[in-house]
Design an enzyme around this catalytic site. Structure first.
Site, PDB file in Angstrom:
ATOM      1  N   ARG A 274       0.824  -1.435  -0.099  1.00 45.76           N
ATOM      2  CA  ARG A 274       0.108  -0.209  -0.341  1.00 45.76           C
ATOM      3  C   ARG A 274       1.055   1.007   0.039  1.00 45.76           C
ATOM      4  O   ARG A 274       1.633   1.649   1.090  1.00 45.76           O
ATOM      5  CB  ARG A 274      -0.986  -0.158   1.085  1.00 45.76           C
ATOM      6  CG  ARG A 274      -1.691   0.847   1.671  1.00 45.76           C
ATOM      7  CD  ARG A 274      -2.667   1.312   2.894  1.00 45.76           C
ATOM      8  NE  ARG A 274      -3.346   2.461   2.471  1.00 45.76           N
ATOM      9  CZ  ARG A 274      -3.339   3.351   3.596  1.00 45.76           C
ATOM     10  NH1 ARG A 274      -3.105   3.260   4.952  1.00 45.76           N
ATOM     11  NH2 ARG A 274      -4.408   4.545   3.902  1.00 45.76           N
TER      12      ARG A 274
ATOM     13  N   HIS B  23      -3.560  10.889   0.760  1.00 44.93           N
ATOM     14  CA  HIS B  23      -2.801  10.453   1.377  1.00 44.93           C
ATOM     15  C   HIS B  23      -2.564  11.371   2.507  1.00 44.93           C
ATOM     16  O   HIS B  23      -1.353  11.561   2.592  1.00 44.93           O
ATOM     17  CB  HIS B  23      -1.396   9.175   2.270  1.00 44.93           C
ATOM     18  CG  HIS B  23      -2.091   8.785   3.489  1.00 44.93           C
ATOM     19  ND1 HIS B  23      -2.095   7.451   3.370  1.00 44.93           N
ATOM     20  CD2 HIS B  23      -1.167   8.903   4.204  1.00 44.93           C
ATOM     21  CE1 HIS B  23      -1.551   7.456   4.487  1.00 44.93           C
ATOM     22  NE2 HIS B  23      -1.183   8.391   5.760  1.00 44.93           N
TER      23      HIS B  23
ATOM     24  N   GLU C 278      -7.829   7.773   6.078  1.00 47.47           N
ATOM     25  CA  GLU C 278      -8.017   8.454   7.803  1.00 47.47           C
ATOM     26  C   GLU C 278      -9.272   9.955   7.700  1.00 47.47           C
ATOM     27  O   GLU C 278      -7.906  10.786   7.493  1.00 47.47           O
ATOM     28  CB  GLU C 278      -7.560   8.346   8.363  1.00 47.47           C
ATOM     29  CG  GLU C 278      -6.875   7.031   8.756  1.00 47.47           C
ATOM     30  CD  GLU C 278      -5.692   7.591   9.969  1.00 47.47           C
ATOM     31  OE1 GLU C 278      -5.533   8.393  10.473  1.00 47.47           O
ATOM     32  OE2 GLU C 278      -5.576   6.242  10.526  1.00 47.47           O
TER      33      GLU C 278
ATOM     34  N   TYR D 116      -5.299   1.321  14.863  1.00 52.53           N
ATOM     35  CA  TYR D 116      -4.434   1.432  16.373  1.00 52.53           C
ATOM     36  C   TYR D 116      -4.734   1.858  18.056  1.00 52.53           C
ATOM     37  O   TYR D 116      -3.287   1.652  19.049  1.00 52.53           O
ATOM     38  CB  TYR D 116      -3.719   2.600  16.174  1.00 52.53           C
ATOM     39  CG  TYR D 116      -2.939   3.273  14.843  1.00 52.53           C
ATOM     40  CD1 TYR D 116      -1.709   2.060  14.737  1.00 52.53           C
ATOM     41  CD2 TYR D 116      -3.352   3.712  13.699  1.00 52.53           C
ATOM     42  CE1 TYR D 116      -0.971   2.390  13.365  1.00 52.53           C
ATOM     43  CE2 TYR D 116      -2.318   3.441  12.906  1.00 52.53           C
ATOM     44  CZ  TYR D 116      -1.333   2.720  12.583  1.00 52.53           C
ATOM     45  OH  TYR D 116      -0.678   2.833  11.440  1.00 52.53           O
TER      46      TYR D 116
ATOM     47  N   GLU E 171      -3.856  -1.022   7.791  1.00 54.73           N
ATOM     48  CA  GLU E 171      -2.843   0.344   8.688  1.00 54.73           C
ATOM     49  C   GLU E 171      -2.983  -0.628  10.657  1.00 54.73           C
ATOM     50  O   GLU E 171      -4.419  -0.926  10.779  1.00 54.73           O
ATOM     51  CB  GLU E 171      -2.874   1.001   8.766  1.00 54.73           C
ATOM     52  CG  GLU E 171      -2.220   2.050   7.649  1.00 54.73           C
ATOM     53  CD  GLU E 171      -2.203   3.589   7.796  1.00 54.73           C
ATOM     54  OE1 GLU E 171      -1.719   4.050   9.006  1.00 54.73           O
ATOM     55  OE2 GLU E 171      -2.125   4.560   6.950  1.00 54.73           O
TER      56      GLU E 171
HETATM   57  C1  BGC Z   1      -1.496   7.712   9.317  1.00 54.16           C
HETATM   58  C2  BGC Z   1      -0.217   7.629   9.082  1.00 54.16           C
HETATM   59  C3  BGC Z   1       0.602   7.472  10.264  1.00 54.16           C
HETATM   60  C4  BGC Z   1       0.072   6.241  11.280  1.00 54.16           C
HETATM   61  C5  BGC Z   1       0.948   6.480  12.702  1.00 54.16           C
HETATM   62  C6  BGC Z   1      -1.881   7.088  10.357  1.00 54.16           C
HETATM   63  O1  BGC Z   1      -2.997   8.145  11.249  1.00 54.16           O
HETATM   64  O2  BGC Z   1      -2.397   6.949   8.516  1.00 54.16           O
HETATM   65  O3  BGC Z   1      -0.259   8.056   7.887  1.00 54.16           O
HETATM   66  O4  BGC Z   1       2.353   7.908  10.215  1.00 54.16           O
HETATM   67  O5  BGC Z   1      -1.458   6.806  11.390  1.00 54.16           O
HETATM   68  O6  BGC Z   1       1.016   7.746  13.373  1.00 54.16           O
END
Ligand code: BGC
Length: 491
Positions: free
Chosen positions: A95, A140, A185, A328, A395
């Site tokens: 990606r 992005h 995002e 995350y 991600e």
């Molecule tokens: C984003 C990335 C970023 C990653 C870690 C995501 O919010 O898409 O660009 O580097 O988180 O912070």
């Protein structure tokens, strides 16, 4: 299927009561990165200025370490080597995002930069030559600065420019790229971009953020319809979007806290998902009602949330082939509805307080709680809410300071992937997992202080030498043997 003792030997693992989770062959494993964070070459061979070039050059101390992405990983020059590293990892997909200003230096489609087309053609061809599928993000966060000068995503006219730009991408690359992500995002871009944290770093929370959101959703719809109208028949690709989703749980069992979780979900994620993926379309009602009420109390003449017309709702509703999400974060949510006051803000509209889950381990940079179970919970939530929509995790990653020995990252990937595979086994329609990031890169506000990569990049070396971390070796074994061991691995 590899016998357990072979893996035990290869991974240097002691399986006690361990289990091996199989990664089905039709499940795609990949890694991700974005243009501004990795390419560098910010003004080389005709590339125009974008909002990140502008922000980091005009506010030299913007990132905590005073750095920028002028050179970053220098992937603009090192793309061939990058593909070799991807091949070493054995990924099914890669990606990456396209830099709008490298393709269209002024942002407008009247002048195309041939070097931009050449660069991405080379990269895409090299990937395919090595059996790696490109998963391409159209946007992005690196908007061309000339479009920002016209108001950026607060200006609805930008929907037209996004469509023009996307047409050029489909025309030039769509014969080989079969997976497109329109936006990365939206929440981060429209929320943090309009409360000063990321570019365009405008301070207009609760006003600019919603204008940005409307343009973004309409642009997404337009890109999708454009693909349907002009390209799908011939190119047979898929178009989706990437939303960042956290797993929220109520602080107490009270109705107020449960409602606060529903509100947080609607404001942070439903804002994007509901207009696109729900049957009814439009913003979530809980969100539009609340903003209308607060706007009135604040003496605005109309809701700060710009409405959609019936045609616009129709354009956006159903504009997807798949659902991409970044995972995350997991947090505890508590009700915090306060009496509206001026100036308005997004936080005040949501009216919740988010805190860390008690007792949960955190990443080395004390940034993210490590809560793999939330990954499975989000998957089940999306699956149920949107009736089996095809999902890809675009991600999921672990930040540290970039050391080569990174057992905690390995453990993080293992545990998250196991949750994904468990959900898949239960029937969730998830078809891929993408680790962020392929290599250490420019981490926005954190500059080069926070590293997510499977490869270490020496940012003091003009050659930007890449070295595989232990986690790269682990990832290589994952893609090779297609199993995830549940035991701790000692690479
Ligand atoms: C984003 C990335 C970023 C990653 C870690 C995501 O919010 O898409 O660009 O580097 O988180 O912070």
């Amino acid at each position: 299927m590899v016998p357990e003792f072979v893996l035990t030997f290869i991974l240097g693992t002691v399986f006690v009561n361990g289990k091996l989770y199989e990664i089905p062959n039709n499940f795609s494993l990949g890694v991700a990165i974005s243009s501004y964070q990795s390419e560098g070459a910010w003004n080389v061979n005709g590339k125009g200025e974008n909002i990140w070039d502008h922000l980091t050059h005009t506010r030299r101390n913007y990132s905590y370490d005073g750095s920028n992405g002028d050179i970053a990983c220098d992937s603009y020059h090192k793309w061939k080597e990058d593909v070799q590293q991807l091949k070493y990892l054995g990924v099914d997909h890669y990606r990456f995002s396209i830099s709008w200003s490298r393709i269209l230096p002024s942002g407008f489609s009247n002048v195309i930069n041939p070097d931009g087309i050449r660069y991405y053609n080379d990269l895409i061809n090299e990937l395919l030559k090595n059996g790696i599928k490109p998963l391409v993000t159209i946007f992005h966060w690196d908007l061309p600065q000339p479009l920002q000068d016209l108001g950026g995503l607060a200006n609805l006219k930008v929907t037209q420019y996004v469509e023009d730009y996307s047409r050029i991408l489909f025309q030039h690359f769509g014969d080989r790229v079969k997976w497109w992500i329109t936006f990365n995002e939206p929440l981060s871009y429209c929320l943090y971009g309009y409360n000063g944290v990321v570019a365009p770093a405008i301070l207009s929370s609760g006003v600019g953020s919603y204008l940005c959101g409307k343009t973004l959703l309409l642009s997404h719809g337009k890109i999708f319809r454009l693909y349907e109208r002009e390209f799908r028949k011939e190119q047979e690709g898929k178009v989706g979007i990437t939303v960042n989703i956290a797993w929220f749980m109520p602080k107490t069992n009270s109705e107020k806290d449960k409602e606060a979780v529903a509100r947080a979900n609607d404001f942070l994620f439903g804002w994007w998902m509901h207009p696109i993926f729900s049957k009814e379309g439009n913003y979530p009602k809980r969100m539009s009602d609340r903003i209308e009420y607060v706007s009135k109390a604040e003496n605005f003449s109309e809701s700060r949330l710009p409405p959609f017309t019936k045609e616009e709702i129709k354009l956006i509703r159903g504009s997807y082939d798949f659902f991409g999400f970044n995972y995350y974060l997991a947090q505890v949510i508590q009700d915090d509805l306060v009496t509206p006051y001026n100036p308005p803000s997004f936080d005040q509209d949501v009216g919740v307080v988010a805190t860390t889950i008690p007792g949960v381990e955190e990443t080395e940079h004390n940034w993210f709680p490590i809560y793999p179970q939330g990954m499975g919970d989000v998957l089940r939530y999306i699956h149920k809410l949107y009736k089996g929509v095809p999902i890809i995790i675009t991600e999921n990653g672990y930040p540290d300071s970039g050391q080569l020995s990174d057992p905690r990252r390995i453990n993080y990937i293992q545990r998250h992937l196991i949750e994904v595979l468990k959900a898949k086994e239960e029937g969730v329609n998830v078809f891929g997992y993408t680790y962020w990031s392929f290599m250490d890169d420019y981490e926005w506000l954190y500059g080069y202080l926070q590293k997510f990569g499977l490869f270490n990049v020496d940012f003091n070396d003009p050659n930007r030498t890449r070295t595989p971390k232990a986690s790269a070796e682990f990832f290589r074994l994952l893609t090779k043997y297609r199993v995830v061991p549940s035991d701790t691995i000692d690479c």
